[in-house]
Write a protein that holds these residues in place. Sequence first.
Motif, PDB file in Angstrom:
ATOM      1  N   UNK A 290       0.690  -1.190  -0.035  1.00  0.00           N
ATOM      2  CA  UNK A 290      -0.122   0.102  -0.130  1.00  0.00           C
ATOM      3  C   UNK A 290       0.958   1.199  -0.135  1.00  0.00           C
ATOM      4  N   UNK A 291       0.282   2.383  -0.484  1.00  0.00           N
ATOM      5  CA  UNK A 291       0.833   3.558  -0.605  1.00  0.00           C
ATOM      6  C   UNK A 291       1.036   4.249   0.755  1.00  0.00           C
ATOM      7  N   UNK A 292       1.848   4.755   1.096  1.00  0.00           N
ATOM      8  CA  UNK A 292       2.138   5.660   2.569  1.00  0.00           C
ATOM      9  C   UNK A 292       0.887   6.796   2.566  1.00  0.00           C
ATOM     10  N   UNK A 293       0.676   6.978   3.621  1.00  0.00           N
ATOM     11  CA  UNK A 293      -0.513   8.080   3.723  1.00  0.00           C
ATOM     12  C   UNK A 293       0.137   9.324   3.616  1.00  0.00           C
ATOM     13  N   UNK A 294       0.837   9.807   2.605  1.00  0.00           N
ATOM     14  CA  UNK A 294       1.621  11.188   2.869  1.00  0.00           C
ATOM     15  C   UNK A 294       0.524  12.317   2.899  1.00  0.00           C
TER      16      UNK A 294
ATOM     17  N   UNK B 250      -2.021  16.690   5.899  1.00  0.00           N
ATOM     18  CA  UNK B 250      -3.683  17.140   6.653  1.00  0.00           C
ATOM     19  C   UNK B 250      -3.665  17.153   8.148  1.00  0.00           C
ATOM     20  N   UNK B 251      -3.003  16.076   8.746  1.00  0.00           N
ATOM     21  CA  UNK B 251      -2.965  16.197   9.908  1.00  0.00           C
ATOM     22  C   UNK B 251      -2.115  17.497  10.701  1.00  0.00           C
ATOM     23  N   UNK B 252      -1.065  17.605   9.911  1.00  0.00           N
ATOM     24  CA  UNK B 252      -0.130  18.766  10.338  1.00  0.00           C
ATOM     25  C   UNK B 252      -0.892  20.031  10.153  1.00  0.00           C
ATOM     26  N   UNK B 253      -1.656  20.208   8.761  1.00  0.00           N
ATOM     27  CA  UNK B 253      -2.411  21.368   8.670  1.00  0.00           C
ATOM     28  C   UNK B 253      -3.405  21.594   9.674  1.00  0.00           C
TER      29      UNK B 253
ATOM     30  N   UNK C 275      -0.181   9.061  13.781  1.00  0.00           N
ATOM     31  CA  UNK C 275      -0.639   7.779  13.334  1.00  0.00           C
ATOM     32  C   UNK C 275      -0.332   7.344  11.720  1.00  0.00           C
ATOM     33  N   UNK C 276      -0.458   8.666  10.913  1.00  0.00           N
ATOM     34  CA  UNK C 276       0.014   8.400   9.494  1.00  0.00           C
ATOM     35  C   UNK C 276       1.843   8.436   9.625  1.00  0.00           C
TER      36      UNK C 276
END
Length: 120
Positions: free
Chosen positions: A5-9, A14-17, A67-68
């Motif tokens: 799976x692709x990493x949740x970049x 989004x979490x940082x924002x 978590x990401x």
Amino acid sequence: MYYLPQPPYFLIFAGLFIGLTCGLAFEATLKSQVKAMLNKPADQMLKGSGLQLPFFGICVGICVFLSSGLEIFILNRWLSYGLSLPMTIFIAALVWIQLASVLKQLKEGGSKAIDLDAFY
């Protein structure tokens, strides 16, 4: 064939924002209401102050960011959220308790109540 799976970049950014924008809202709310809070009783300082929603937004953003980031290395979404959610709740509780303590000290003795020389 094994699918990696692709990493949740996107979720990292989004979490940082979310964390940063809610942090700016928390700062603005705290600055605008600090004088009004100092007129309230000491045990009612953080209740109904409008700080809970921005603080909750900071916690959600940091939990998603953490978590990401963990999901990139662990590759298991349930485990990464399982680690980051209790850690975020614990740290958020410590920060909220410390904020209440600092505001109580400010109310009791003004800015002289906080001994800044003890940190140096």
